[in-house]
Design a protein around this motif. Structure first.
Motif, mmCIF file in Angstrom:
data_model
loop_
_atom_site.group_PDB
_atom_site.id
_atom_site.type_symbol
_atom_site.label_atom_id
_atom_site.label_comp_id
_atom_site.label_asym_id
_atom_site.label_seq_id
_atom_site.Cartn_x
_atom_site.Cartn_y
_atom_site.Cartn_z
ATOM 1 N N ARG A 308 0.848 -1.195 0.000
ATOM 2 C CA ARG A 308 0.000 0.000 0.000
ATOM 3 C C ARG A 308 0.881 1.242 0.000
ATOM 4 O O ARG A 308 1.891 1.310 0.699
ATOM 5 C CB ARG A 308 -0.917 0.029 1.230
ATOM 6 N N PRO A 309 0.515 2.256 -0.790
ATOM 7 C CA PRO A 309 1.288 3.497 -0.795
ATOM 8 C C PRO A 309 1.118 4.263 0.509
ATOM 9 O O PRO A 309 0.099 4.130 1.203
ATOM 10 C CB PRO A 309 0.693 4.271 -1.975
ATOM 11 N N GLU A 310 2.128 5.040 0.835
ATOM 12 C CA GLU A 310 2.053 5.888 2.013
ATOM 13 C C GLU A 310 1.011 6.991 1.780
ATOM 14 O O GLU A 310 0.948 7.590 0.703
ATOM 15 C CB GLU A 310 3.412 6.537 2.282
ATOM 16 N N VAL A 311 0.195 7.261 2.801
ATOM 17 C CA VAL A 311 -0.791 8.338 2.746
ATOM 18 C C VAL A 311 -0.532 9.255 3.932
ATOM 19 O O VAL A 311 -0.406 8.805 5.071
ATOM 20 C CB VAL A 311 -2.233 7.799 2.801
ATOM 21 N N THR A 312 -0.424 10.554 3.664
ATOM 22 C CA THR A 312 -0.179 11.527 4.728
ATOM 23 C C THR A 312 -1.328 12.516 4.786
ATOM 24 O O THR A 312 -2.035 12.743 3.806
ATOM 25 C CB THR A 312 1.132 12.294 4.491
ATOM 26 N N VAL A 328 -1.985 10.576 -1.109
ATOM 27 C CA VAL A 328 -0.928 9.612 -1.377
ATOM 28 C C VAL A 328 0.381 10.391 -1.425
ATOM 29 O O VAL A 328 0.484 11.424 -2.087
ATOM 30 C CB VAL A 328 -1.183 8.873 -2.699
ATOM 31 N N ASP A 329 1.373 9.900 -0.707
ATOM 32 C CA ASP A 329 2.600 10.664 -0.489
ATOM 33 C C ASP A 329 3.525 10.561 -1.701
ATOM 34 O O ASP A 329 4.543 9.867 -1.681
ATOM 35 C CB ASP A 329 3.297 10.151 0.770
ATOM 36 N N VAL A 330 3.149 11.279 -2.758
ATOM 37 C CA VAL A 330 3.929 11.308 -3.996
ATOM 38 C C VAL A 330 4.791 12.559 -4.002
ATOM 39 O O VAL A 330 4.305 13.660 -3.765
ATOM 40 C CB VAL A 330 3.014 11.302 -5.238
ATOM 41 N N HIS A 331 6.085 12.362 -4.252
ATOM 42 C CA HIS A 331 7.014 13.492 -4.322
ATOM 43 C C HIS A 331 7.411 13.694 -5.784
ATOM 44 O O HIS A 331 7.828 12.750 -6.458
ATOM 45 C CB HIS A 331 8.251 13.234 -3.467
ATOM 46 N N SER A 332 7.296 14.926 -6.247
ATOM 47 C CA SER A 332 7.550 15.230 -7.655
ATOM 48 C C SER A 332 8.712 16.196 -7.799
ATOM 49 O O SER A 332 8.879 17.106 -6.977
ATOM 50 C CB SER A 332 6.299 15.841 -8.307
#
Length: 696
Positions: A308-312, A328-332
């Motif tokens: 599961r993806p990290e969710v913050t 969803v803790d996506v860094h761009s």
């Protein structure tokens, strides 16, 4: 499944469309994004899907389509360009400048000259209203209705078209905010949007709620206008069902939900790919992974643990504003195929500016004049000039070489050296982004696998894995459109909360249960309206807890059986779990402190039927190359690297590097020592040469 399902993901350069047929097979199409009106690119993509099915036009396809799920960058683009609605802010007296204080948060703490973000609402349209509630929701100072009328008149005179209302402690008692909305509507009937903080995010702390509500008011009107245009065009094209929108938490929502909380679409585009990457890694039996999505504009990184993806939540900063919604803790980072390369003061800079879809890289022949990463990849033999974009776009090799020659001239580099330098720099930027994500999570990249997607993900993935010490790379079959595919598999999700503050031993269980029932009724109503039956709805409860003096609460699982009242034993068990999780995370024992309840949270999931993708027939015969090309991979040139048709490769034989596995919308680059195996579902698993770390 009796009809088609369509996923649409609008990126900065291409709009990806995925068609899921009733038999589980996929069609992936791409069309250039239309920044002036994204709905034009969406309809163009649907037309390409229709023609891929042998149909004359979009109505013939849409008439037999069960659902369309759409991920959009419209809200992100609004924040990037700061082109949202003219927005005003009404606050409790004394809190006019809280949005400027930003909790003293500064992105560049070592740069005293680093500027503040562009204001969504300037001070002249941030107005104070005389009113005050106590933390328990009692009225301390009644709402001064005349001050609301005067403030509304002032905002109207200044041309404000969207108004955010953030009153102190309204998450406990929304009466003042609700009355303020009635007055605003009476005084300003043409106002586009009124965002009330207790509806956008009904939780403390104050700054996070103010920032979140203000962003919602800013991006809301453009999003609503875009949805109106898109829904109108889909209706004209024959689609009569409800459009579904991706959210930043990894789920989907209906247009009515998005109209009320438009900022839930911020950063929603990449979440579809992350959801699909998590599913692909589970299906392959991989452990924890890092997903990377490399498109034309950005490189998106997400850590996926336990499938599961990290969710913050609470502390999400996007476009320099705090957005307290679950994400969803996506860094761009600004690195992609369209990243522009320049020689500046004797050094080479790549990105973050992107050529986008218009004018695009030089090799696209659309008027681009600046060299990009795509131009460099073309010169390095990684892209087929005749088969790019499914053969619809013949790439201009000489134009790309001329642009890179200009970049290299002042640096003393020839064309090929300049191309290598551009690729090495952008790879370093992207690997640094992965390292930053993993270091913040305390994770060693050598213990993880890489899942790569996006149009350019497979081109650079094995080099990134080698540089990071990773041993395996998974490239899903639908990698070029994985975000769009992920939207089709994402469950409906509602993440909502209500506030009730007090020591956990003294909390009013009757009131807590009433708030939980309110959340459940709202979630069930929205999910059933979206066409889900009650047996497909799952409710997960969280008790929001903090230690005294802490700012941000932690959602701890809370047991509740059906619609039974919340039991004291369940609260005590949640508190015990809270203590243990604190000890595990911080290695500090704090059981002498009595936690404080800050409210209850509901994560409601509407389960969507998961597609059963068609499997490929295995083959015992090794694939035959469709050609050979001069290729730069693994830090060196290879004069006669084989090129394989990725759409024709079947499960079974292994492809060894150096080689290219070329599909319609992407190319997998294999360096010497890499070994690629096609799996039964069409995904490709690459064993990366362990001795090639740091290769270019």
């Amino acid at each position: 499944m009796s009809g088609y399902r369509i996923g649409v993901d609008v990126g900065g350069t291409f709009t990806d469309c995925v068609l899921l047929r009733p038999d589980g097979s996929l069609v992936v199409e791409k069309t250039p994004t239309t920044p002036h009106d994204q709905s034009e690119g969406v309809l163009a993509g649907l037309l390409r899907l229709a023609r891929a099915e042998g149909l004359d036009d979009s109505p013939a396809l849409l008439a037999d389509t069960e659902s369309i799920v759409h991920g959009t960058t419209a809200a992100d683009n609004t924040m990037i360009e700061m082109s949202g609605a003219s927005t005003g802010l009404l606050v409790t007296e004394g809190f006019r400048d809280e949005i400027e204080f930003r909790r003293c948060f500064k992105e560049e703490i070592w740069d005293p000259a680093f500027p503040a973000p562009a204001p969504i609402a300037r001070r002249r349209v941030r107005l104070e209203i005389r009113e005050r509630l106590t933390p328990s929701g009692d009225v301390d100072t009644p709402l001064d209705e005349e001050s609301v009328r005067k403030a509304t008149a002032r905002l109207r005179a200044f041309g404000v078209t969207s108004i955010a209302v953030v009153f102190l402690h309204s998450y406990v008692n929304p009466a003042h905010e609700l009355r303020a909305r009635e007055i605003i509507r009476d005084e300003y009937p043409d106002v586009e949007l009124i965002s009330l903080s207790h509806e956008v995010w009904p939780k403390p702390p104050e700054f996070e709620r103010t920032s979140t509500t203000l962003v919602n008011a800013y991006v809301g009107p453009p999003i609503v206008r875009y949805l109106d245009r898109l829904e109108g065009r889909l209706l004209e094209a024959g689609y009569g069902r409800e459009l579904l929108l991706a959210t930043s938490s990894g789920g989907v929502a209906t247009p009515s939900q998005i109209r009320a909380r438009a900022l839930a679409t911020i950063s929603s585009g990449p979440t579809g790919g992350v959801v699909a990457a998590a599913q692909a890694s589970r299906a392959t039996g991989l452990g924890d992974v890092v997903s990377i999505d490399m498109g034309g504009t950005s490189y998106d990184v997400c850590l996926i643990r336990g499938g599961r993806p990290e969710v913050t939540s609470d502390w999400n900063w996007r476009h320099r504003y705090c957005i307290a919604l679950p994400m969803v803790d996506v860094h761009s980072v600004g690195a992609g195929g369209g990243s522009v390369a320049r020689a500046l003061d004797g050094s080479l800079q790549v990105g973050p500016e992107s050529a986008g879809s218009v004018p695009g890289p030089v090799c696209y022949r659309r008027g681009g004049t600046q060299a990009t990463v795509t131009d460099a990849d073309l010169v390095l033999g990684r892209l087929d000039p005749e088969a790019f974009w499914g053969g619809r776009l013949a790439l201009d090799v000489e134009g790309a070489r001329a642009a890179l020659a200009d970049v290299g001239a002042s640096l003393g580099l020839d064309v090929e050296q300049a191309a290598v330098a551009v690729v090495n720099i952008v790879d370093a930027h992207m690997c640094d982004a992965v390292r930053r994500v993993l270091s913040l999570a305390g994770v060693d990249p050598r213990r993880l696998d890489l899942v790569a997607f996006g149009g350019m993900g497979a081109v650079h993935a094995t080099a990134h894995a080698a540089a990071l010490g990773m041993r395996r790379v998974l490239v899903p079959r639908a990698a070029p459109g994985l975000s769009a595919l992920g939207l089709l598999t994402a469950d409906h999700m509602i993440d909502d909360a209500r506030t009730l503050v007090g020591p956990w031993r003294e909390i009013d269980l009757h009131r807590l249960t009433a708030l939980a029932d309110e959340l459940a009724d709202r979630a069930n109503g929205e999910l059933t309206a979206a066409g889900l039956t009650t047996d497909r709805i799952r409710l997960e409860w969280r008790l929001n807890l903090v230690y005294p003096g802490q700012t941000f609460d932690v959602g701890i699982p809370l047991e509740r059986r059906g619609d039974e009242p919340i039991r004291a034993e369940a609260v005590a068990e949640a508190v015990e779990t809270f203590h243990r999780s604190n000890e595990e995370a911080r290695l500090i024992e704090a059981r002498s402190q009595e936690p404080v309840v800050r409210g209850i949270r509901l994560v409601a999931t509407g389960l969507v039927d998961q597609p059963r993708l068609a499997e490929l027939e295995p083959s015992s015969e090794p694939p035959s190359p469709i050609g050979h090309r001069r290729l730069y991979a693994g830090g060196e040139w290879h004069d006669n690297a084989p090129v394989y048709d990725g759409d024709a490769v079947r499960p079974g034989p292994v492809i060894h590097g150096p080689a290219l596995v070329q599909s319609r919308f992407t190319t997998l680059v294999l360096a010497p020592g890499d070994a690629a195996t096609t799996l039964a579902n069409g995904d490709v698993l690459v064993e990366v040469d362990a001795g090639s770390g740091g290769r270019g």
